[in-house]
Write a protein that holds these residues in place. Structure first.
Motif, PDB file in Angstrom:
ATOM      1  N   VAL A 141      24.620  75.469  70.896  1.00 62.75           N
ATOM      2  CA  VAL A 141      24.592  75.150  72.115  1.00 62.75           C
ATOM      3  C   VAL A 141      24.217  76.090  73.327  1.00 62.75           C
ATOM      4  N   THR A 142      24.444  77.229  72.915  1.00 63.51           N
ATOM      5  CA  THR A 142      24.312  78.552  73.845  1.00 63.51           C
ATOM      6  C   THR A 142      23.081  79.174  73.367  1.00 63.51           C
ATOM      7  N   THR A 143      22.348  78.982  72.334  1.00 63.31           N
ATOM      8  CA  THR A 143      21.179  79.456  72.064  1.00 63.31           C
ATOM      9  C   THR A 143      19.973  78.461  71.695  1.00 63.31           C
ATOM     10  N   ARG A 144      19.194  78.739  70.727  1.00 65.39           N
ATOM     11  CA  ARG A 144      18.158  77.759  70.249  1.00 65.39           C
ATOM     12  C   ARG A 144      18.797  76.672  69.159  1.00 65.39           C
ATOM     13  N   ASP A 165      19.419  65.310  65.698  1.00 68.51           N
ATOM     14  CA  ASP A 165      19.593  64.755  66.933  1.00 68.51           C
ATOM     15  C   ASP A 165      20.797  65.052  67.405  1.00 68.51           C
ATOM     16  N   VAL A 166      21.930  65.509  66.459  1.00 68.96           N
ATOM     17  CA  VAL A 166      23.233  65.686  67.028  1.00 68.96           C
ATOM     18  C   VAL A 166      23.300  67.012  67.825  1.00 68.96           C
ATOM     19  N   LEU A 167      22.602  67.937  67.084  1.00 64.16           N
ATOM     20  CA  LEU A 167      22.366  69.138  67.678  1.00 64.16           C
ATOM     21  C   LEU A 167      21.723  69.205  69.060  1.00 64.16           C
ATOM     22  N   GLU A 168      20.654  68.610  68.844  1.00 62.25           N
ATOM     23  CA  GLU A 168      19.939  68.420  70.213  1.00 62.25           C
ATOM     24  C   GLU A 168      20.663  67.995  71.480  1.00 62.25           C
ATOM     25  N   GLN A 169      21.150  67.028  71.246  1.00 59.21           N
ATOM     26  CA  GLN A 169      22.095  66.263  72.074  1.00 59.21           C
ATOM     27  C   GLN A 169      23.336  67.150  72.626  1.00 59.21           C
ATOM     28  N   LEU A 170      23.915  67.804  71.615  1.00 60.19           N
ATOM     29  CA  LEU A 170      24.880  68.939  72.091  1.00 60.19           C
ATOM     30  C   LEU A 170      24.408  69.798  72.967  1.00 60.19           C
ATOM     31  N   HIS A 171      23.100  70.556  72.516  1.00 65.92           N
ATOM     32  CA  HIS A 171      22.635  71.629  73.276  1.00 65.92           C
ATOM     33  C   HIS A 171      22.240  70.806  74.574  1.00 65.92           C
ATOM     34  N   THR A 172      21.777  69.581  74.817  1.00 66.83           N
ATOM     35  CA  THR A 172      21.348  68.980  76.011  1.00 66.83           C
ATOM     36  C   THR A 172      22.437  69.102  77.081  1.00 66.83           C
ATOM     37  N   ASP A 173      23.609  68.429  76.387  1.00 67.84           N
ATOM     38  CA  ASP A 173      24.791  68.079  76.973  1.00 67.84           C
ATOM     39  C   ASP A 173      25.350  69.467  77.680  1.00 67.84           C
ATOM     40  N   TYR A 174      25.312  70.548  76.974  1.00 70.05           N
ATOM     41  CA  TYR A 174      25.825  71.894  77.421  1.00 70.05           C
ATOM     42  C   TYR A 174      25.013  72.158  78.685  1.00 70.05           C
ATOM     43  N   GLN A 175      23.688  72.297  78.137  1.00 78.46           N
ATOM     44  CA  GLN A 175      22.960  73.118  79.359  1.00 78.46           C
ATOM     45  C   GLN A 175      22.926  72.230  80.586  1.00 78.46           C
ATOM     46  N   GLY A 176      22.986  70.908  80.548  1.00 79.74           N
ATOM     47  CA  GLY A 176      23.163  70.210  81.679  1.00 79.74           C
ATOM     48  C   GLY A 176      24.414  70.200  82.586  1.00 79.74           C
ATOM     49  N   ARG A 177      25.577  70.602  81.757  1.00 81.97           N
ATOM     50  CA  ARG A 177      26.513  71.029  82.571  1.00 81.97           C
ATOM     51  C   ARG A 177      26.247  72.353  83.183  1.00 81.97           C
ATOM     52  N   MET A 178      25.811  73.355  82.387  1.00 81.20           N
ATOM     53  CA  MET A 178      25.467  74.586  83.105  1.00 81.20           C
ATOM     54  C   MET A 178      24.737  74.599  84.336  1.00 81.20           C
TER      55      MET A 178
END
Length: 216
Positions: A141-144, A165-178
């Motif tokens: 979630v913090t990198t690619r 799909d799961v990793l992409e969604q986790l990454h999107t959620d984290y980046q959205g919070r940031m």
């Protein structure tokens, strides 16, 4: 164990006698009581025999299984039987079971999960990979996130497309919070502090987010 014994009208001595008469196991009534009180643990052979004497399955005698050994015993499987189903040598399997660290490949991991009827969370706990999963998710979630699809596929018995799909969604959620905290808070808190707080909160809960998404 005690509940099942008493329901059959048996005393500890009756159980000890049954273990010897039916299975050739010399176990004292005192040992039976120690098992019931959780002060001693029967081995695989004793547990299988005990289930036979008490007219139940091995799983009925166990609390919630957590380790590979406990899940195997709950299914009434010997280490040799499970190793054969999974496709590894019995000796190699026993070493992994004793160490609490599963080292099988993707095909063997899938076979292990199916043979023991493990949910995804049970699989991760039983194979001793909780810390490794948490670290992988933090990095994803913090990198690619794309770089962690293959390691996640090796770690978890899930289809590759689902993990993507799961990793992409986790990454999107984290980046959205940031992104949402990249401004001054209402209390005058600087952006870098609010961003850091939000990011740490998400990372602390990332495994819970993963379970929620993975089970959809």
């Amino acid at each position: 164990m005690r509940r099942l014994r008493e329901a059959l009208g048996m005393a500890p001595g009756h159980v000890a006698y049954g273990l010897y008469a039916q299975y050739g196991l010399r176990v004292s009534p005192e040992t039976v009581l120690l098992w019931e009180r959780g002060l001693a643990t029967p081995d695989s052979r004793e547990l299988t025999a005990l289930a036979g004497v008490l007219w139940c399955s091995p799983g009925d005698l166990m609390a919630a299984a957590a380790t590979l050994r406990e899940h195997r015993m709950a299914r009434g499987l010997s280490a040799e039987d499970l190793a054969r189903r999974v496709g590894v040598e019995a000796g190699a399997y026993l070493k992994m079971e004793e160490s609490g660290r599963w080292r099988g490949n993707e095909r063997q991991s899938q076979a292990l999960s199916e043979a023991l009827g493990l949910s995804l969370r049970e699989y991760v706990t039983a194979t001793g990979q909780e810390d490794e999963l948490a670290e992988l998710l933090r990095s994803a979630v913090t990198t690619r996130w794309q770089a962690y699809v293959r390691p996640a596929t090796k770690l978890l018995p899930l289809p590759r497309h689902h993990l993507q799909d799961v990793l992409e969604q986790l990454h999107t959620d984290y980046q959205g919070r940031m992104v949402s905290t990249m401004s001054w808070g209402t209390s005058g808190t600087p952006a870098d502090q609010t961003t850091g707080d939000a990011g740490r909160e998400f990372l602390d809960r990332i495994v819970d987010h993963f379970w929620a998404l993975a089970q959809e």
